[in-house]
Scaffold this motif. Sequence first.
Motif, mmCIF file in Angstrom:
data_model
loop_
_atom_site.group_PDB
_atom_site.id
_atom_site.type_symbol
_atom_site.label_atom_id
_atom_site.label_comp_id
_atom_site.label_asym_id
_atom_site.label_seq_id
_atom_site.Cartn_x
_atom_site.Cartn_y
_atom_site.Cartn_z
ATOM 1 N N GLU A 17 59.968 40.288 29.930
ATOM 2 C CA GLU A 17 60.298 41.669 30.225
ATOM 3 C C GLU A 17 61.299 41.695 31.374
ATOM 4 O OE1 GLU A 17 59.721 44.561 29.091
ATOM 5 O OE2 GLU A 17 57.986 44.437 27.764
ATOM 6 N N ALA A 18 62.396 42.364 31.198
ATOM 7 C CA ALA A 18 63.447 42.375 32.203
ATOM 8 C C ALA A 18 62.984 43.069 33.482
ATOM 9 C CB ALA A 18 64.694 43.073 31.657
ATOM 10 N N GLY A 19 63.012 42.324 34.580
ATOM 11 C CA GLY A 19 62.813 42.915 35.892
ATOM 12 C C GLY A 19 61.398 43.216 36.309
ATOM 13 N N ILE A 20 60.383 42.740 35.578
ATOM 14 C CA ILE A 20 58.991 43.081 35.899
ATOM 15 C C ILE A 20 58.188 41.841 36.280
ATOM 16 C CG2 ILE A 20 56.843 44.090 35.029
ATOM 17 C CD1 ILE A 20 58.564 45.714 33.071
ATOM 18 N N ALA A 21 57.473 41.936 37.382
ATOM 19 C CA ALA A 21 56.525 40.897 37.795
ATOM 20 C C ALA A 21 55.137 41.513 37.858
ATOM 21 C CB ALA A 21 56.895 40.303 39.144
ATOM 22 N N ARG A 22 54.129 40.763 37.436
ATOM 23 C CA ARG A 22 52.745 41.246 37.473
ATOM 24 C C ARG A 22 51.951 40.375 38.441
ATOM 25 N NH1 ARG A 22 47.680 40.790 34.521
ATOM 26 N NH2 ARG A 22 46.778 42.853 34.113
ATOM 27 N N VAL A 23 51.426 40.983 39.475
ATOM 28 C CA VAL A 23 50.599 40.281 40.454
ATOM 29 C C VAL A 23 49.148 40.683 40.199
ATOM 30 C CG1 VAL A 23 50.069 39.959 42.894
ATOM 31 C CG2 VAL A 23 52.453 40.218 42.162
ATOM 32 N N ALA A 24 48.330 39.725 39.811
ATOM 33 C CA ALA A 24 46.942 40.012 39.430
ATOM 34 C C ALA A 24 45.967 39.273 40.336
ATOM 35 C CB ALA A 24 46.704 39.629 37.975
ATOM 36 N N VAL A 25 44.922 39.983 40.718
ATOM 37 C CA VAL A 25 43.857 39.443 41.561
ATOM 38 C C VAL A 25 42.676 39.067 40.679
ATOM 39 C CG1 VAL A 25 42.167 40.067 43.330
ATOM 40 C CG2 VAL A 25 44.558 40.752 43.592
ATOM 41 N N ASP A 26 42.031 37.953 40.991
ATOM 42 C CA ASP A 26 40.852 37.530 40.225
ATOM 43 C C ASP A 26 39.873 36.826 41.159
ATOM 44 O OD1 ASP A 26 39.036 36.884 38.291
ATOM 45 O OD2 ASP A 26 40.258 35.351 37.321
ATOM 46 N N PHE A 27 38.932 37.594 41.699
ATOM 47 C CA PHE A 27 37.896 37.061 42.573
ATOM 48 C C PHE A 27 36.533 37.515 42.048
ATOM 49 C CE2 PHE A 27 41.545 36.714 45.316
ATOM 50 C CZ PHE A 27 41.311 35.564 46.064
ATOM 51 N N PRO A 28 35.959 36.765 41.098
ATOM 52 C CA PRO A 28 34.663 37.142 40.525
ATOM 53 C C PRO A 28 33.586 37.219 41.603
ATOM 54 C CG PRO A 28 35.714 35.368 39.281
ATOM 55 C CD PRO A 28 36.481 35.508 40.547
ATOM 56 N N PRO A 29 32.547 38.058 41.394
ATOM 57 C CA PRO A 29 32.328 38.822 40.155
ATOM 58 C C PRO A 29 32.933 40.222 40.147
ATOM 59 C CG PRO A 29 30.384 38.934 41.525
ATOM 60 C CD PRO A 29 31.342 38.047 42.263
ATOM 61 N N VAL A 30 33.286 40.773 41.349
ATOM 62 C CA VAL A 30 33.694 42.190 41.377
ATOM 63 C C VAL A 30 35.024 42.409 42.086
ATOM 64 C CG1 VAL A 30 31.344 43.083 41.206
ATOM 65 C CG2 VAL A 30 32.319 42.593 43.472
ATOM 66 N N ASN A 31 35.755 41.321 42.359
ATOM 67 C CA ASN A 31 37.019 41.419 43.098
ATOM 68 C C ASN A 31 36.832 42.010 44.496
ATOM 69 O OD1 ASN A 31 38.907 40.192 41.339
ATOM 70 N ND2 ASN A 31 38.895 42.005 40.038
ATOM 71 N N ALA A 32 35.816 41.508 45.194
ATOM 72 C CA ALA A 32 35.688 41.722 46.633
ATOM 73 C C ALA A 32 36.406 40.544 47.288
ATOM 74 C CB ALA A 32 34.220 41.767 47.050
ATOM 75 N N LEU A 33 37.469 40.812 48.019
ATOM 76 C CA LEU A 33 38.343 39.734 48.460
ATOM 77 C C LEU A 33 37.924 39.152 49.810
ATOM 78 C CD1 LEU A 33 40.022 41.021 46.187
ATOM 79 C CD2 LEU A 33 42.059 40.647 47.600
ATOM 80 N N PRO A 34 37.938 37.820 49.916
ATOM 81 C CA PRO A 34 37.751 37.175 51.209
ATOM 82 C C PRO A 34 39.033 37.298 52.028
ATOM 83 C CG PRO A 34 38.241 35.523 49.562
ATOM 84 C CD PRO A 34 38.141 36.838 48.833
ATOM 85 N N ASN A 67 39.192 46.528 42.404
ATOM 86 C CA ASN A 67 38.983 45.987 43.748
ATOM 87 C C ASN A 67 37.720 46.594 44.345
ATOM 88 O OD1 ASN A 67 39.417 45.870 46.842
ATOM 89 N ND2 ASN A 67 41.019 44.530 46.046
ATOM 90 N N ALA A 68 36.898 45.742 44.959
ATOM 91 C CA ALA A 68 35.667 46.203 45.598
ATOM 92 C C ALA A 68 35.740 46.097 47.113
ATOM 93 C CB ALA A 68 34.470 45.407 45.070
ATOM 94 N N GLY A 69 36.958 45.961 47.640
ATOM 95 C CA GLY A 69 37.119 45.890 49.089
ATOM 96 C C GLY A 69 36.946 44.491 49.631
ATOM 97 N N VAL A 70 36.523 44.408 50.883
ATOM 98 C CA VAL A 70 36.353 43.111 51.527
ATOM 99 C C VAL A 70 35.050 42.467 51.072
ATOM 100 C CG1 VAL A 70 37.662 43.884 53.545
ATOM 101 C CG2 VAL A 70 35.161 44.024 53.566
ATOM 102 N N ASP A 71 34.978 41.163 51.263
ATOM 103 C CA ASP A 71 33.770 40.416 50.924
ATOM 104 C C ASP A 71 32.747 40.611 52.047
ATOM 105 O OD1 ASP A 71 31.801 38.580 50.341
ATOM 106 O OD2 ASP A 71 33.177 36.936 49.879
ATOM 107 N N ILE A 72 31.820 41.545 51.853
ATOM 108 C CA ILE A 72 30.833 41.865 52.888
ATOM 109 C C ILE A 72 29.978 40.648 53.237
ATOM 110 C CG2 ILE A 72 28.847 43.304 53.472
ATOM 111 C CD1 ILE A 72 31.439 44.829 53.441
ATOM 112 N N LYS A 73 29.687 39.829 52.250
ATOM 113 C CA LYS A 73 28.854 38.652 52.512
ATOM 114 C C LYS A 73 29.562 37.665 53.427
ATOM 115 C CE LYS A 73 26.167 39.147 48.278
ATOM 116 N NZ LYS A 73 25.768 38.564 46.974
ATOM 117 N N GLU A 74 30.898 37.604 53.323
ATOM 118 C CA GLU A 74 31.658 36.762 54.248
ATOM 119 C C GLU A 74 31.519 37.288 55.673
ATOM 120 O OE1 GLU A 74 36.061 34.741 54.270
ATOM 121 O OE2 GLU A 74 36.003 36.921 54.029
ATOM 122 N N LEU A 75 31.552 38.610 55.822
ATOM 123 C CA LEU A 75 31.381 39.205 57.146
ATOM 124 C C LEU A 75 29.979 38.921 57.689
ATOM 125 C CD1 LEU A 75 33.051 42.731 56.775
ATOM 126 C CD2 LEU A 75 34.078 40.591 57.556
#
Length: 255
Positions: A17-34, A67-75
Amino acid sequence: MGVCTSFPENGARGAREAGIARVAVDFPPVNALPVDGWFALADAVLAAGRDPRVRCVVLAAEGRGFNAGVDIKELQRAGSPALIGANRACAAAFAAVYDCEVPVVAEVRGHCLGGGIGLVGNADAIVASEDARFGLPELDRGALGAATHLSRLVPQHLMRALYYTSRTATAAELHAHGSVWRVVPGDGLRAAALELAREIAAKDGRLLRLAKAAINGIDPVDVRRSYRFEQGFTFEAGLEGVGDRVRARFGTEDA
């Protein structure tokens, strides 16, 4: 698992596809990011925007919800150092979406909570599935923040009610307020986001970059400074111990 940048194909013999980039997040199980995940997302979005071949970025997620926000368990595990890291990392990721040199289309399905609001609130356009839900459960997680970004999605009084109650709004409700471009069935989400990205990417790349800079320049609210101001109250809650006290209940209330 992590953050991946890809270049969608238009189906014509695998042509890109001309000119398009897709940035995808994958942090199972709910995409809570560290912490590292937020920084990786920031780097990926900025890199895509710097690529001279790219004229529009689609920000998406794999797995369960956007996205489920930050990883609360990491905190909970790491305490204050992780809280400082999460605040800096979220600020970097939100700013990256805002500062990306080209328009960013958020492709949202399922839950979009906490830090997810920071991402979509700073995006240039949002396409959402019918099951998408948007909200800030910060008061239930011992933190504050992203009211800056929720204010870009809904009117002021609704933002306050949603914030104080930790309730969510549907994609249809946000569409009614004009902040969601389209609401589509889940199986058509990726195609709908790509359709909008394709229309944007058909424009001249240099003019798009100038347009993004111009629109950011006339923004009535400095989203970086506003969000960092909010974060100061998260630190205050942490120093008083109320943040840890509320987070200690996370994951146990329904047990």
